[in-house]
Design an enzyme around this catalytic site. Structure first.
Site, PDB file in Angstrom:
ATOM      1  CE1 TYR A 243     111.482  43.310 -80.310  1.00 53.22           C
ATOM      2  CE2 TYR A 243     111.131  43.992 -77.802  1.00 53.22           C
ATOM      3  CZ  TYR A 243     111.915  43.973 -79.030  1.00 53.22           C
ATOM      4  OH  TYR A 243     113.147  44.440 -79.010  1.00 53.22           O
TER       5      TYR A 243
ATOM      6  CD1 TRP B 275     115.943  44.475 -81.403  1.00 53.12           C
ATOM      7  CD2 TRP B 275     116.752  46.117 -80.035  1.00 53.12           C
ATOM      8  NE1 TRP B 275     116.960  43.913 -80.780  1.00 53.12           N
ATOM      9  CE2 TRP B 275     117.692  44.905 -80.113  1.00 53.12           C
ATOM     10  CE3 TRP B 275     117.037  47.117 -79.498  1.00 53.12           C
ATOM     11  CZ2 TRP B 275     118.874  44.734 -79.035  1.00 53.12           C
ATOM     12  CZ3 TRP B 275     118.197  47.344 -78.644  1.00 53.12           C
ATOM     13  CH2 TRP B 275     119.031  46.015 -78.506  1.00 53.12           C
TER      14      TRP B 275
ATOM     15  CD  GLU C 258     114.577  46.945 -77.005  1.00 51.34           C
ATOM     16  OE1 GLU C 258     114.071  45.774 -76.781  1.00 51.34           O
ATOM     17  OE2 GLU C 258     115.543  47.140 -76.098  1.00 51.34           O
TER      18      GLU C 258
ATOM     19  CG  ASN D 139     111.771  47.852 -74.704  1.00 50.62           C
ATOM     20  OD1 ASN D 139     111.922  49.238 -75.059  1.00 50.62           O
ATOM     21  ND2 ASN D 139     113.134  47.266 -74.029  1.00 50.62           N
TER      22      ASN D 139
ATOM     23  CG  ASN E 108     116.397  47.538 -71.879  1.00 55.91           C
ATOM     24  OD1 ASN E 108     115.440  48.008 -72.610  1.00 55.91           O
ATOM     25  ND2 ASN E 108     116.675  46.235 -72.212  1.00 55.91           N
ATOM     26  CD  GLU E 109     113.150  44.440 -72.556  1.00 59.42           C
ATOM     27  OE1 GLU E 109     113.644  43.335 -72.342  1.00 59.42           O
ATOM     28  OE2 GLU E 109     112.534  44.509 -73.679  1.00 59.42           O
TER      29      GLU E 109
ATOM     30  CD  GLN F 102     121.211  43.437 -77.321  1.00 57.96           C
ATOM     31  OE1 GLN F 102     120.777  43.947 -76.863  1.00 57.96           O
ATOM     32  NE2 GLN F 102     120.670  42.313 -77.968  1.00 57.96           N
TER      33      GLN F 102
ATOM     34  NE  ARG G 211     116.754  52.162 -75.163  1.00 63.04           N
ATOM     35  CZ  ARG G 211     116.341  51.087 -74.977  1.00 63.04           C
ATOM     36  NH1 ARG G 211     115.521  50.281 -75.812  1.00 63.04           N
ATOM     37  NH2 ARG G 211     116.662  50.521 -73.620  1.00 63.04           N
TER      38      ARG G 211
ATOM     39  CD  GLU H  98     117.783  38.740 -79.451  1.00 63.95           C
ATOM     40  OE1 GLU H  98     118.096  39.942 -79.645  1.00 63.95           O
ATOM     41  OE2 GLU H  98     116.754  38.482 -78.345  1.00 63.95           O
ATOM     42  CD1 TRP H  99     119.425  39.715 -75.563  1.00 58.20           C
ATOM     43  CD2 TRP H  99     121.390  40.225 -74.227  1.00 58.20           C
ATOM     44  NE1 TRP H  99     119.696  40.945 -75.296  1.00 58.20           N
ATOM     45  CE2 TRP H  99     120.858  41.439 -74.554  1.00 58.20           C
ATOM     46  CE3 TRP H  99     122.568  39.995 -73.568  1.00 58.20           C
ATOM     47  CZ2 TRP H  99     121.234  42.623 -74.196  1.00 58.20           C
ATOM     48  CZ3 TRP H  99     123.153  41.290 -73.223  1.00 58.20           C
ATOM     49  CH2 TRP H  99     122.583  42.447 -73.432  1.00 58.20           C
TER      50      TRP H  99
ATOM     51  CG  HIS I 112     120.113  47.094 -72.990  1.00 57.97           C
ATOM     52  ND1 HIS I 112     119.326  47.917 -73.415  1.00 57.97           N
ATOM     53  CD2 HIS I 112     120.059  45.860 -73.121  1.00 57.97           C
ATOM     54  CE1 HIS I 112     118.564  47.059 -74.399  1.00 57.97           C
ATOM     55  NE2 HIS I 112     118.933  45.851 -73.795  1.00 57.97           N
TER      56      HIS I 112
END
Ligand code: PNW
Length: 597
Positions: A403, A503, A459, A401, A262-263, A114, A173, A510-511, A218
């Site tokens: 949100y 984050w 995150e 993580n 990650n995730e 990213q 991180r 953003e992907w 990631h």
């Protein structure tokens, strides 16, 4: 294509193709919609993805799944809902004054693909990563954005360190790009230039008194490994273990905190079911379960390598980061809503690692759905007793993580349904509503469900899209409210939270939505060839929370936070409502149906 629109001139653009009216040649570039429309034409309509993959399999008509008896599965969520359900909105939003523990970790987060750029620099090519291939395939990323240059962090290390110093974090991180170290994914060839880049980053961080927290994976898998099946092929477990070993050996003396993955949930679902993330596979049915099974085993192997070979000399902590929304039953007094909300996805990975094996609820749900789909056995693979033993306990803390919260209910036709409460504030991302209260509940759930582990929030953050405004009041509001809920979990619910990581440091790729959604504390000016970083208002705000180590009571005297404008009072929210109305996503208001339960 875009053309002359009467008295509106060229200001209104109806085209499937964009026309550059500045260039005398009038070059045309297809928009995302052109690809989409071409696909409709090619398929002469809308072909169901399911049809592609379920050919020959009898799909049973929608049916109501049997409700799970509440007593059968021990449920930590019950403890949480019993405590919080009677809470009035006023109570749950109440401000709490106090401090975190003395050695609380305060950080910001990023990831290699990213921000780094340097996509084929210094030996990373020619093999590259699955994200290089994915972004270079037309139609995958909004506005054709790529990570080729991203924030150019590969060449702008000093700027990033200066930004970190400005926030005054104790931790940073970041993730390591696997193909930068092992271009073909294997230890056949180790790229020293890649290792040197991360060594230099670690030295610069330590010199600035910032501790690193390093993610091994990631999402940017070496393409060479994808070519032989990626996470579907179980030989990847050994590949990942070897990669981890090399990082521990070479970087470990400078690192105290490691995150293996990650995730994994996003890897399995967005990468292998929806195909909206690399490697872009959309094969639901069994694939997400196989991918996840291999990730869990790979994580365990990496943890054991550290434990056996490096822990004694390096004395660091290794764990996995899982992502979880909080699942609020639409009506906690309604058995069906309660059952629906109970089955949420955090446990897919955390249960085998923290408690041993998949949870009985997971096993039962997948088996039931598999049989209903006409299969003879569950799509969820089984761990052998030896594997359960090897995986159980492979953690040194709980990486989370988080949100937002979703409201869950059970629809008679489609199973579990996620809804959103229309009073929740929206953000620049359609899936993210501002729901701070859920974080306190989730933290308490983790405490009860997974044996009261130390928790690091790896995150948490919010986005904007559209016009740039450096006075990001919505982000200040977000951090104030979410961190205050973390404080409540720590002080009032006795949850062992040991760190919080925002984050993200920079506006970055953003992907699948490219650079349109901006999560950064720092704005990155993409029209400036130097990609300059400018702090948004939230930088000094977050920095004050860090300096105060929480939210000290103003009655105890003035401190840095008293100089900041807090959103404590309701009135200060009005401006925010007006702003978030601009960021709303009306098309996304319909309920989402959840895969795969
Ligand atoms: C995380 N969702 O991804 C990732 O770890 C980051 O790389 C990413 O930039 C950040 O969150 C913000 O999106 C997620 O759809 C992507 O619920 C999507 C979701 C959640 C997390």
């Amino acid at each position: 294509m875009d053309g002359f629109e009467g008295n509106k001139g060229y200001s209104e653009r109806f085209g499937l193709h964009q026309v550059d009216f500045v260039d005398g040649n009038r070059p045309r570039t297809p928009k995302q919609s052109a690809y989409f429309f071409a696909q409709i034409i090619e398929q002469n309509g809308f072909v169901s993805r399911k049809q592609d993959h379920f050919e020959g399999v009898k799909i049973s008509p929608p049916r109501r799944s049997t409700p799970l008896p509440p007593s059968e599965v021990p449920s930590a969520s019950k403890v949480v809902w019993e405590k919080f359900t009677p809470q009035k909105k006023f109570d749950r939003q109440m401000y709490h004054y106090g401090n975190f523990s003395q050695n609380f970790l305060w950080g910001v987060s990023s990831s290699a693909y990213q921000i780094e750029g340097g996509w084929n620099a210094d030996g990373k090519g020619p093999s590259l990563s699955i994200w290089d291939k994915f972004t270079h395939t037309p139609g995958n990323i909004l506005q054709h954005d790529t990570g080729d240059i991203a924030c150019n962090s590969y060449n702008k290390m000093e700027d990033d360190i200066a930004a970190l110093k400005k926030v005054k974090v104790s931790h940073y991180r970041f993730s390591v790009s696997w193909p930068r170290i092992l271009p073909d994914g294997t230890t056949e060839y180790i790229n020293q230039a890649g290792l040197n880049y991360y060594k230099k980053l670690l030295d610069s961080l330590i010199a600035a008194n910032i501790q690193p927290q390093v993610t091994l994976y990631h999402w940017d898998l070496p393409q060479a490994l994808q070519d032989v099946g990626g996470w579907e092929n179980e030989t990847i477990i050994e590949r990942f273990r070897d990669y981890a070993d090399i990082l521990f050996e070479n970087l470990g003396p400078k690192v105290q905190l490691w995150i293996t993955f990650n995730e994994p949930f996003i890897i399995a679902i967005l990468g292998h079911v929806q195909g909206t993330h690399a490697p872009g596979i959309d094969r639901p049915d069994t694939l997400p379960y196989i991918v996840s099974h291999n990730i869990i085993k790979a994580h365990a192997e990496a943890w054991h390598v550290y434990n056996d070979k490096y822990r004694a000399s390096q004395n660091g902590m290794v764990s996995i980061t899982v992502n979880a929304d909080w699942a609020e039953p639409r009506n906690p007094y309604k058995q069906e809503d309660y059952d629906a909300a109970r089955s949420f996805y955090l446990g897919w990975y955390a249960h085998p690692i923290f408690n041993g094996d998949y949870s009985p609820l997971m096993k039962r749900s997948v088996l039931e759905q598999s049989l209903a789909g006409g299969l003879t056995k569950s799509r969820l693979p089984e761990f052998t007793p030896e594997e359960i033993k090897r995986i159980n306990g492979t953690y040194d803390y709980f990486g989370l993580n988080h949100y937002c919260t979703k409201s869950w209910t059970n629809s008679c036709y489609r199973g579990v349904v996620l809804l959103r409460d229309r009073t929740w504030l929206e953000s620049g991302s359609h899936w993210l509503t501002m729901t701070p209260f859920g974080l306190r509940r989730l933290l308490k759930f983790i405490k009860h469900e997974f044996g009261n582990p130390p928790i690091i929030i790896t995150e948490n953050g919010v986005s904007e899209n559209g016009p740039v405004d450096l006075n990001d009041v919505h982000r200040k509001y977000f951090y104030e409210k979410y961190i205050n809920q973390v404080l409540k979990a720590y002080l009032l619910d006795d949850v062992n939270v040991i760190g919080y990581t925002a984050w993200s440091l920079l506006d970055n790729l953003e992907w699948a939505v490219g650079y349109t959604e901006r999560f950064g504390l720092f704005y990155v000016n993409r029209s400036d060839p130097d990609l300059s970083r400018t702090p948004k208002a939230s930088v000094s705000f977050y920095s004050s929370i860090i300096s105060c180590n929480g939210f000290p009571d103003p009655a105890s005297g003035t401190h840095e936070l008293t100089k900041q404008k807090l959103c404590e009072k309701r009135t200060s929210l009005y401006g925010l409502f007006a702003r978030t109305a601009l960021m709303s996503h009306p098309q996304e208001r319909s309920p989402t149906f959840l895969f795969p339960l």
